[in-house]
Scaffold this motif. Structure first.
Motif, PDB file in Angstrom:
ATOM      1  N   LEU A 148       0.825  -1.215   0.000  1.00 20.76           N
ATOM      2  CA  LEU A 148       0.000   0.000   0.000  1.00 20.76           C
ATOM      3  C   LEU A 148       0.854   1.259   0.000  1.00 20.76           C
ATOM      4  O   LEU A 148       0.509   2.252  -0.646  1.00 20.76           O
ATOM      5  N   THR A 151       1.996   1.730  -3.593  1.00 20.96           N
ATOM      6  CA  THR A 151       0.940   2.157  -4.509  1.00 20.96           C
ATOM      7  C   THR A 151       0.431   3.555  -4.164  1.00 20.96           C
ATOM      8  O   THR A 151      -0.029   4.278  -5.052  1.00 20.96           O
ATOM      9  N   ALA A 152       0.527   3.955  -2.897  1.00 23.90           N
ATOM     10  CA  ALA A 152       0.182   5.337  -2.531  1.00 23.90           C
ATOM     11  C   ALA A 152       1.172   6.302  -3.166  1.00 23.90           C
ATOM     12  O   ALA A 152       0.794   7.390  -3.635  1.00 23.90           O
ATOM     13  N   GLU A 153       2.428   5.893  -3.208  1.00 26.76           N
ATOM     14  CA  GLU A 153       3.449   6.713  -3.856  1.00 26.76           C
ATOM     15  C   GLU A 153       3.180   6.808  -5.357  1.00 26.76           C
ATOM     16  O   GLU A 153       3.324   7.879  -5.963  1.00 26.76           O
ATOM     17  N   SER A 155       0.262   6.528  -6.755  1.00 25.67           N
ATOM     18  CA  SER A 155      -0.930   7.354  -6.910  1.00 25.67           C
ATOM     19  C   SER A 155      -0.575   8.834  -6.873  1.00 25.67           C
ATOM     20  O   SER A 155      -1.063   9.631  -7.683  1.00 25.67           O
ATOM     21  N   ASP A 163      -6.097   4.832  -8.022  1.00 27.30           N
ATOM     22  CA  ASP A 163      -6.544   4.553  -6.662  1.00 27.30           C
ATOM     23  C   ASP A 163      -5.545   3.591  -6.019  1.00 27.30           C
ATOM     24  O   ASP A 163      -5.357   2.468  -6.520  1.00 27.30           O
ATOM     25  N   PRO A 164      -4.893   3.974  -4.930  1.00 28.35           N
ATOM     26  CA  PRO A 164      -3.824   3.144  -4.370  1.00 28.35           C
ATOM     27  C   PRO A 164      -4.281   1.772  -3.901  1.00 28.35           C
ATOM     28  O   PRO A 164      -3.562   0.782  -4.072  1.00 28.35           O
ATOM     29  N   GLU A 165      -5.479   1.673  -3.316  1.00 23.77           N
ATOM     30  CA  GLU A 165      -5.937   0.380  -2.820  1.00 23.77           C
ATOM     31  C   GLU A 165      -6.260  -0.575  -3.962  1.00 23.77           C
ATOM     32  O   GLU A 165      -5.882  -1.747  -3.937  1.00 23.77           O
TER      33      GLU A 165
END
Length: 214
Positions: A148, A151-153, A155, A163-165
């Motif tokens: 997560l 993927t937040a990075e 995003s 969407d990171p999730e």
């Protein structure tokens, strides 16, 4: 010692006693060996006790039932995976996101292929009970949180278009499916190789393109 009739008396039966230094770990190891030879369905406390060389009652000193034993196997697997990820990320000096994603994907797939018995147990539906299996849940979430964070990075780099999730779910499904299909045989057969590494490396550019797209 002789009997009244002059014959030798039967030697008293020796009770089977436990000689290992760590009963709990011995039971976990016996469970992994059983899964590797047969499958998860073959696991029972009685059979694991037999393989560990202890009485049928001995496992109950540590595990209330079969699922508690399997949970210990799953927790051990997650701890080992997390440690491997820690080490892999520490060795990854590449500051760019793509390099870290590749390192994590390699780590996940290689662990699954090298430890298939753990891998079969780590994702069982039973561990969804977060209260009952808190330790398994905590270790599993520690692994997922790492994904997560990446993927937040990704995003943020995309200006919020990703969407990171959802991205994390898709990356996880990709590496998990790759490893599972290899372990179970179909992908290994179709690729015609004896190592997943070449296929993994060819695939990494695809997943990196998904995660690190701008």
């Amino acid at each position: 010692m002789t009997t009244r009739g002059g014959g030798k008396a039967a030697a008293p039966r020796k009770r089977r006693t436990y000689h290992h230094g760590d009963l709990r770990q011995a039971l976990v190891d016996a469970t992994l060996a059983l899964i590797a030879k047969e499958d998860v369905g073959a696991v029972s406390l009685r059979e694991v006790a037999r393989r560990a060389g202890v009485t049928a009652a001995a496992p109950y000193h540590h595990f209330r039932d079969k699922n508690a034993l399997l949970a210990a196997v799953a927790e051990e697997g997650y701890r080992a995976l997390n440690q491997r990820m820690d080490e892999a990320m520490a060795r990854t000096r590449a500051p760019e996101l793509a390099g870290r994603v590749k390192a994590m994907a390699r780590c996940y797939v290689s662990f699954a292929v090298e430890h298939p018995a753990h891998y079969r147990v780590m994702f069982r539906e039973e561990w969804g009970d977060e209260e009952k299996y808190a330790a398994v849940h905590a270790e599993g979430m520690r692994a997922f949180q790492r994904l997560l964070d990446l993927t937040a990075e990704a995003s943020a780099a995309s200006g919020g278009r990703l969407d990171p999730e959802t991205l994390a779910f898709n990356v996880w499904a990709w590496v998990h499916g790759l490893a599972s299909l290899w372990n179970e045989g179909p992908l290994r057969k179709k690729s015609g190789g004896d190592s997943i590494a070449p296929l993994l490396e060819r695939s990494l550019d695809l997943v990196v393109a998904l995660v690190a797209r701008k």
